[in-house]
Design a protein around this motif. Structure first.
Motif, PDB file in Angstrom:
ATOM      1  N   ASN A 222      29.481  52.365   2.616  1.00 51.31           N
ATOM      2  CA  ASN A 222      30.302  53.069   3.590  1.00 51.31           C
ATOM      3  C   ASN A 222      30.569  54.489   3.102  1.00 51.31           C
ATOM      4  O   ASN A 222      31.485  54.727   2.311  1.00 51.31           O
ATOM      5  N   ILE A 223      29.763  55.422   3.559  1.00 54.19           N
ATOM      6  CA  ILE A 223      29.819  56.803   3.077  1.00 54.19           C
ATOM      7  C   ILE A 223      30.059  57.747   4.253  1.00 54.19           C
ATOM      8  O   ILE A 223      29.458  57.589   5.317  1.00 54.19           O
ATOM      9  N   LYS A 224      30.940  58.729   4.025  1.00 59.46           N
ATOM     10  CA  LYS A 224      31.187  59.781   4.992  1.00 59.46           C
ATOM     11  C   LYS A 224      30.941  61.128   4.309  1.00 59.46           C
ATOM     12  O   LYS A 224      31.332  61.329   3.160  1.00 59.46           O
ATOM     13  N   LEU A 225      30.303  62.039   5.043  1.00 63.72           N
ATOM     14  CA  LEU A 225      29.996  63.352   4.496  1.00 63.72           C
ATOM     15  C   LEU A 225      30.162  64.393   5.589  1.00 63.72           C
ATOM     16  O   LEU A 225      29.668  64.211   6.706  1.00 63.72           O
ATOM     17  N   THR A 226      30.875  65.457   5.273  1.00 66.04           N
ATOM     18  CA  THR A 226      31.008  66.571   6.207  1.00 66.04           C
ATOM     19  C   THR A 226      30.853  67.882   5.445  1.00 66.04           C
ATOM     20  O   THR A 226      31.226  67.973   4.267  1.00 66.04           O
ATOM     21  N   ALA A 227      30.280  68.879   6.097  1.00 68.69           N
ATOM     22  CA  ALA A 227      30.053  70.174   5.463  1.00 68.69           C
ATOM     23  C   ALA A 227      30.173  71.273   6.507  1.00 68.69           C
ATOM     24  O   ALA A 227      29.766  71.098   7.662  1.00 68.69           O
ATOM     25  N   GLU A 228      30.756  72.395   6.092  1.00 71.11           N
ATOM     26  CA  GLU A 228      30.925  73.541   6.981  1.00 71.11           C
ATOM     27  C   GLU A 228      30.552  74.825   6.250  1.00 71.11           C
ATOM     28  O   GLU A 228      30.811  74.966   5.062  1.00 71.11           O
TER      29      GLU A 228
ATOM     30  N   GLY B  83      29.533  76.776  11.372  1.00 69.84           N
ATOM     31  CA  GLY B  83      28.612  75.686  11.680  1.00 69.84           C
ATOM     32  C   GLY B  83      28.781  74.561  10.681  1.00 69.84           C
ATOM     33  O   GLY B  83      29.109  74.792   9.512  1.00 69.84           O
ATOM     34  N   GLY B  84      28.576  73.337  11.142  1.00 68.25           N
ATOM     35  CA  GLY B  84      28.745  72.211  10.241  1.00 68.25           C
ATOM     36  C   GLY B  84      28.187  70.932  10.816  1.00 68.25           C
ATOM     37  O   GLY B  84      27.644  70.896  11.923  1.00 68.25           O
ATOM     38  N   PHE B  85      28.313  69.863  10.017  1.00 67.23           N
ATOM     39  CA  PHE B  85      27.856  68.552  10.470  1.00 67.23           C
ATOM     40  C   PHE B  85      28.731  67.474   9.857  1.00 67.23           C
ATOM     41  O   PHE B  85      29.418  67.682   8.849  1.00 67.23           O
TER      42      PHE B  85
ATOM     43  N   VAL C 253      28.786  74.005  16.262  1.00 62.26           N
ATOM     44  CA  VAL C 253      28.803  75.446  16.008  1.00 62.26           C
ATOM     45  C   VAL C 253      29.940  76.040  16.834  1.00 62.26           C
ATOM     46  O   VAL C 253      30.007  75.816  18.050  1.00 62.26           O
ATOM     47  N   ASP C 254      30.833  76.745  16.183  1.00 59.53           N
ATOM     48  CA  ASP C 254      31.924  77.441  16.852  1.00 59.53           C
ATOM     49  C   ASP C 254      31.802  78.921  16.531  1.00 59.53           C
ATOM     50  O   ASP C 254      31.796  79.307  15.354  1.00 59.53           O
ATOM     51  N   SER C 255      31.689  79.746  17.554  1.00 65.08           N
ATOM     52  CA  SER C 255      31.532  81.177  17.335  1.00 65.08           C
ATOM     53  C   SER C 255      32.578  81.940  18.132  1.00 65.08           C
ATOM     54  O   SER C 255      33.114  81.450  19.122  1.00 65.08           O
TER      55      SER C 255
ATOM     56  N   CYS D 252      36.586  86.030  22.763  1.00 67.02           N
ATOM     57  CA  CYS D 252      35.829  85.060  23.544  1.00 67.02           C
ATOM     58  C   CYS D 252      35.063  84.176  22.564  1.00 67.02           C
ATOM     59  O   CYS D 252      34.680  84.607  21.489  1.00 67.02           O
ATOM     60  N   THR D 253      34.864  82.925  22.939  1.00 65.48           N
ATOM     61  CA  THR D 253      34.247  81.960  22.036  1.00 65.48           C
ATOM     62  C   THR D 253      33.123  81.212  22.736  1.00 65.48           C
ATOM     63  O   THR D 253      33.130  81.029  23.960  1.00 65.48           O
ATOM     64  N   PHE D 254      32.167  80.788  21.927  1.00 63.90           N
ATOM     65  CA  PHE D 254      31.108  79.883  22.384  1.00 63.90           C
ATOM     66  C   PHE D 254      31.048  78.716  21.412  1.00 63.90           C
ATOM     67  O   PHE D 254      31.007  78.912  20.198  1.00 63.90           O
ATOM     68  N   ASN D 255      31.040  77.508  21.949  1.00 67.30           N
ATOM     69  CA  ASN D 255      31.055  76.308  21.128  1.00 67.30           C
ATOM     70  C   ASN D 255      29.938  75.367  21.561  1.00 67.30           C
ATOM     71  O   ASN D 255      29.661  75.219  22.742  1.00 67.30           O
ATOM     72  N   LEU D 256      29.330  74.727  20.572  1.00 63.55           N
ATOM     73  CA  LEU D 256      28.262  73.766  20.817  1.00 63.55           C
ATOM     74  C   LEU D 256      28.461  72.566  19.917  1.00 63.55           C
ATOM     75  O   LEU D 256      28.677  72.712  18.703  1.00 63.55           O
ATOM     76  N   LYS D 257      28.419  71.388  20.501  1.00 67.10           N
ATOM     77  CA  LYS D 257      28.502  70.142  19.735  1.00 67.10           C
ATOM     78  C   LYS D 257      27.445  69.192  20.277  1.00 67.10           C
ATOM     79  O   LYS D 257      27.296  69.035  21.492  1.00 67.10           O
ATOM     80  N   THR D 258      26.710  68.551  19.357  1.00 67.91           N
ATOM     81  CA  THR D 258      25.671  67.627  19.766  1.00 67.91           C
ATOM     82  C   THR D 258      25.456  66.597  18.670  1.00 67.91           C
ATOM     83  O   THR D 258      26.015  66.709  17.568  1.00 67.91           O
TER      84      THR D 258
END
Length: 240
Positions: A124-130, A113-115, A95-97, A80-86
């Protein structure tokens, strides 16, 4: 497809796929949507206990998305999973659990978890982290047979700066690191647009870690592949 038997195709189910039928039903109630799926038998020996069942509950509140899901399939671990995006301050958070339960009733939690952030003006910069914790596997291998092999704590980060100084130059890079065994991979890259349909790109991979650690044994695909290609684009236009 009929291919030479000496050619190994992975995953193996692509070689001899079994047709499957599914039933899916969605019930929207305001901001809440409940969706259920169930597989239908694909051979005479299949009964109710061998089918696959899943349900997802999704709730949308403004910029926030929440979901609670579950899946059962014979011969696989129920999950079972719980997911949150905002979104806040111009940054997308997620957050994906997951909780997996084995036949003895032991629960194995995992969470990621990440952003993601992108500037709205120059530069023009893009950044992602997990950051991920996989409780279904240890650094020595899977605790569950159908778990992802990389266990414990790990991370991934990616950065890109495009159109530097108004030019066609883009600089970026990706960093993977497994905190359980200390292995990882760093891959700085660049690309430059020479014209509307011509771009050069370079990647300089560096994999680190002791023999037998995760990224030494399983380096990212970007560090192993090299390709050279070209394309011709034909544009047809007409007015009426």
């Amino acid at each position: 497809a009929n291919v030479d038997p000496s050619v190994e195709i992975l995953p193996s189910w692509l070689y001899r796929a079994i047709p499957a039928l599914w039933l899916k039903a969605a019930f929207p109630i305001g901001s809440l949507t409940t969706t259920g799926i169930v597989s239908l038998p694909s051979k005479a020996s299949e009964g109710i206990s061998t089918l696959t069942y899943g349900v997802t509950n999704e709730l949308v509140l403004g910029k926030t998305y929440l979901s609670l899901s579950g899946l059962y399939q014979a011969n696989l671990t129920p999950r079972c999973t719980f997911n949150l995006k905002t979104s806040a301050w111009g940054i997308d958070f997620y957050v994906d659990s997951c909780i997996a339960i084995d036949s003895a009733g032991t629960a194995y939690p995992s969470v990621l978890g990440g952003f993601f952030y992108q500037t709205s003006t120059d530069p023009n910069i893009k950044l992602t982290a997990e950051l991920r914790w996989n409780g279904e596997s240890s650094s020595l291998g899977g605790l569950l047979a159908d778990a992802l092999p990389q266990g414990g704590l790990s991370q991934a980060m990616a950065f890109a700066w495009s159109s530097i100084g108004g030019s066609g130059l883009t600089l970026g890079g990706t960093w993977y690191h497994d905190w359980a065994d200390g292995s990882g991979a760093v891959m700085p890259s660049f690309s430059y647009a020479l014209g509307p349909s011509l771009t050069i790109k370079g990647v300089f991979p560096l994999v680190y870690g002791t023999p037998g650690t995760y990224y030494v044994e399983n380096p990212p695909a970007e560090s192993l592949s090299y390709a050279l290609g070209g394309a011709v684009m034909l544009v047809l236009s007409a007015s009426f």
